[in-house]
Design a protein around this motif. Structure first.
Motif, PDB file in Angstrom:
ATOM      1  N   ALA A  43       0.811  -1.216   0.000  1.00  0.00           N
ATOM      2  CA  ALA A  43       0.000   0.000   0.000  1.00  0.00           C
ATOM      3  C   ALA A  43       0.844   1.265   0.000  1.00  0.00           C
ATOM      4  O   ALA A  43       0.454   2.282  -0.586  1.00  0.00           O
ATOM      5  CB  ALA A  43      -0.935  -0.007   1.209  1.00  0.00           C
ATOM      6  N   LEU A  44       1.996   1.229   0.662  1.00  0.00           N
ATOM      7  CA  LEU A  44       2.809   2.435   0.794  1.00  0.00           C
ATOM      8  C   LEU A  44       3.805   2.613  -0.350  1.00  0.00           C
ATOM      9  O   LEU A  44       4.120   3.752  -0.733  1.00  0.00           O
ATOM     10  CB  LEU A  44       3.554   2.413   2.128  1.00  0.00           C
ATOM     11  CG  LEU A  44       4.336   3.674   2.517  1.00  0.00           C
ATOM     12  CD1 LEU A  44       3.434   4.901   2.523  1.00  0.00           C
ATOM     13  CD2 LEU A  44       5.004   3.494   3.872  1.00  0.00           C
ATOM     14  N   SER A  45       4.274   1.534  -0.922  1.00  0.00           N
ATOM     15  CA  SER A  45       5.316   1.611  -1.960  1.00  0.00           C
ATOM     16  C   SER A  45       4.937   2.492  -3.153  1.00  0.00           C
ATOM     17  O   SER A  45       5.768   3.269  -3.636  1.00  0.00           O
ATOM     18  CB  SER A  45       5.681   0.209  -2.450  1.00  0.00           C
ATOM     19  OG  SER A  45       6.321  -0.518  -1.440  1.00  0.00           O
ATOM     20  N   PRO A  46       3.694   2.418  -3.681  1.00  0.00           N
ATOM     21  CA  PRO A  46       3.365   3.253  -4.845  1.00  0.00           C
ATOM     22  C   PRO A  46       3.551   4.748  -4.595  1.00  0.00           C
ATOM     23  O   PRO A  46       3.996   5.482  -5.482  1.00  0.00           O
ATOM     24  CB  PRO A  46       1.896   2.913  -5.115  1.00  0.00           C
ATOM     25  CG  PRO A  46       1.735   1.535  -4.586  1.00  0.00           C
ATOM     26  CD  PRO A  46       2.605   1.479  -3.367  1.00  0.00           C
ATOM     27  N   ALA A  47       3.240   5.202  -3.390  1.00  0.00           N
ATOM     28  CA  ALA A  47       3.399   6.623  -3.082  1.00  0.00           C
ATOM     29  C   ALA A  47       4.866   7.036  -3.103  1.00  0.00           C
ATOM     30  O   ALA A  47       5.221   8.129  -3.568  1.00  0.00           O
ATOM     31  CB  ALA A  47       2.779   6.938  -1.730  1.00  0.00           C
ATOM     32  N   VAL A  48       5.735   6.166  -2.601  1.00  0.00           N
ATOM     33  CA  VAL A  48       7.170   6.454  -2.598  1.00  0.00           C
ATOM     34  C   VAL A  48       7.728   6.362  -4.016  1.00  0.00           C
ATOM     35  O   VAL A  48       8.493   7.232  -4.464  1.00  0.00           O
ATOM     36  CB  VAL A  48       7.901   5.491  -1.652  1.00  0.00           C
ATOM     37  CG1 VAL A  48       9.411   5.745  -1.695  1.00  0.00           C
ATOM     38  CG2 VAL A  48       7.396   5.636  -0.222  1.00  0.00           C
ATOM     39  N   ASP A  49       7.324   5.317  -4.744  1.00  0.00           N
ATOM     40  CA  ASP A  49       7.842   5.112  -6.092  1.00  0.00           C
ATOM     41  C   ASP A  49       7.410   6.206  -7.060  1.00  0.00           C
ATOM     42  O   ASP A  49       8.093   6.477  -8.060  1.00  0.00           O
ATOM     43  CB  ASP A  49       7.379   3.754  -6.621  1.00  0.00           C
ATOM     44  CG  ASP A  49       7.974   2.585  -5.853  1.00  0.00           C
ATOM     45  OD1 ASP A  49       8.991   2.804  -5.159  1.00  0.00           O
ATOM     46  OD2 ASP A  49       7.429   1.466  -5.919  1.00  0.00           O
ATOM     47  N   ALA A  50       6.280   6.847  -6.788  1.00  0.00           N
ATOM     48  CA  ALA A  50       5.752   7.863  -7.707  1.00  0.00           C
ATOM     49  C   ALA A  50       6.491   9.194  -7.608  1.00  0.00           C
ATOM     50  O   ALA A  50       6.321  10.071  -8.464  1.00  0.00           O
ATOM     51  CB  ALA A  50       4.264   8.091  -7.416  1.00  0.00           C
ATOM     52  N   ILE A  51       7.321   9.350  -6.577  1.00  0.00           N
ATOM     53  CA  ILE A  51       8.029  10.620  -6.394  1.00  0.00           C
ATOM     54  C   ILE A  51       9.210  10.711  -7.356  1.00  0.00           C
ATOM     55  O   ILE A  51      10.049   9.808  -7.426  1.00  0.00           O
ATOM     56  CB  ILE A  51       8.493  10.765  -4.942  1.00  0.00           C
ATOM     57  CG1 ILE A  51       7.279  10.901  -4.013  1.00  0.00           C
ATOM     58  CG2 ILE A  51       9.426  11.950  -4.785  1.00  0.00           C
ATOM     59  CD1 ILE A  51       7.610  10.868  -2.543  1.00  0.00           C
TER      60      ILE A  51
END
Length: 479
Positions: A43-51
């Motif tokens: 759940a958290l990885s996409p937010a980090v990867d999108a930066i």
């Protein structure tokens, strides 16, 4: 971009930005209701990867807003009274204030011409710690990144002091409950896999001195060299303290270096339970982790040795850093004692803590969590739903949910493991897990004086509820 460098012209910007960051964290600490949100990596990885790290935001406020979503909101907060998992402590405010100072000034504690007063402060704290251990005026030491590095350097010194003609003959003796860094350190030092001899523990998870004596004698009889004994004052799993006086006597008999890994138990140095460390003063080296039982931010650790001359085994001279002429001139360079070169001024955190709170103040905090563990043990020992592995010597409780109507050990293992995962996913509490005699157990590591017996009781009820739900569904499905 020079406007982001900390200097005389940007001092006001620094004040504003640092204040905004402090306020953000303070707001989060004040509003946190659980130790964890339960978010998953998926759940958290996409937010980090999108930066896009190549497209800066250009504004610290915007970066802090972004940080809220990728870190602060879902961080695991050790200050929460129901964080009960690992050897992570809530931190004292004077040490956090010191973090702000040391990060901004950015001293490097390798040479005098990079740190000046920082060098003297670290040396004074090493002397203070050595005095608490019971070492004499010849003692010395150095701050490190943590217990693993301290243990590595201690074994390096022991290896060099052993003066073995054939390194293949070197042996290190440690209990089966000691920290894994002993084995890792031996590998990094080029010792053979069989070099580390695991010594059995008694029912209280303390090294058996009879077994140690047997292994030392066997080593000598087989032509080996007993390089070191690593005793533990506060095992990671059980908080158990090895019988230090008896081990020290054996080391003296066999001419073996005694290292005491007191990464966890060093809080006893400022506690009214100091007697539990009796014998530590006979060690050749001691690991202390202030970032465990002194309530310091990571990292803050030290290796302290009884004879400072042994630190020469970590000394190398470079003309561009610490030439031999500096040693001749008696310039106090800490790099002469350290495995690291560039090194943070972590000692300032402990210095500020002692100057504000005093050693007794820190000791009282540690005594509170040791008292709490005893109360927790009594709670577990009188509850038929739980099996507790050992009575705590420090602040760790190892136990297992064992319902009377289920006798299959493997099923009980899975129920305990499920309860831990379910609790973590809910975010209501965080507990650790381990194995005892091959069976799955749960673990409370109590390092927060804010935690109460009521918190322990509430988490035990949640564990029983989750484990009971798993067993009910599993048994229903099987029938």
């Amino acid at each position: 971009m020079r406007s982001h460098l900390l200097n005389d012209t940007t001092a006001e910007q620094y004040r504003h930005t640092a204040t905004a960051a402090v306020e953000r964290v303070a707001d989060r600490l004040a509003s946190t209701r659980n130790p964890f949100t339960g978010i998953t990596p998926e759940a958290l990885s996409p937010a980090v990867d999108a930066i896009d790290l190549d497209t800066p935001l250009g504004d610290a406020g915007a970066a802090l807003d972004e940080l809220e979503t990728v870190y602060l909101r879902d961080a695991v907060y050790f200050h929460h009274p129901r964080y009960l998992a690992h050897l992570n402590c809530p931190v004292v405010i004077p040490a956090v204030a010191a973090e702000a100072v040391l990060s901004a000034v950015n001293s490097s504690l390798d040479t005098w011409d990079q740190s000046a007063g920082g060098t003297l402060i670290e040396r004074r704290l090493v002397d203070w710690t050595a005095g608490r251990i019971g070492f004499g005026p010849a003692a010395d030491g150095v701050f490190t990144s943590g217990g693993s590095q301290s243990n590595l350097q201690a074994l390096l010194l022991a290896r060099e002091e052993a003066k073995a003609a054939d390194p293949a003959l070197l042996r290190v003796f440690t209990s089966e409950c000691s920290h894994f860094s002993v084995q890792k350190s031996a590998k990094l030092l080029g010792l053979r896999p069989e070099a580390v001899v695991s010594v059995p523990c008694d029912q209280d998870k303390r090294l058996q001195t009879v077994a140690l004596a047997r292994e030392l004698e066997r080593c000598r009889a087989e032509g080996g060299v007993p390089m070191a004994v690593v005793a533990t004052a506060g095992t990671t799993d059980f908080g158990s303290i090895d019988p230090l006086p008896e081990i020290a006597a054996l080391c003296a008999q066999y001419g073996t270096w005694l290292h005491v890994d007191a990464a966890y138990g060093c809080g006893l140095l400022v506690s009214h339970r100091r007697h539990r460390l009796d014998g530590i003063e006979q060690a050749d080296s001691v690991t202390v982790d202030y970032h465990k039982s002194f309530f310091q931010p990571v990292s803050s650790s030290a290796l302290v040795v009884r004879d400072g001359a042994t630190l020469r085994h970590a000394t190398y001279h470079a003309d561009y850093l610490n030439p031999r002429s500096a040693a001749v001139a008696r310039i106090p360079n800490q790099v002469d004692k350290s495995l690291q070169t560039t090194r943070r001024f972590d000692a300032l955190k402990l210095w500020m803590t002692l100057r504000v709170m005093g050693a007794d103040g820190v000791g009282r905090l540690f005594d509170e969590v040791v008292d709490l563990a005893e109360q927790g043990w009594q709670l577990l020992a009188t509850d038929p739903r739980f099996d507790v592995a050992v009575r705590p010597q420090l602040s760790t409780l190892v136990f297992r949910f064992v319902p009377a109507h289920v006798t299959a050990p493997a099923l009980i293992d899975r129920a305990n493991q499920y309860a831990r995962k379910a609790l973590f996913a809910s975010g209501e509490a965080v507990v650790a897990g381990t194995t005892v005699n091959g069976r799955a157990y749960l673990k409370f590591t109590l390092l927060n004086p804010q935690t109460t017996v009521a918190d322990i009781a509430a988490v035990l009820e949640l564990i029983a509820e989750h484990a009971g739900q798993y067993l009910g569904e599993t048994l229903a499905h099987a029938s």
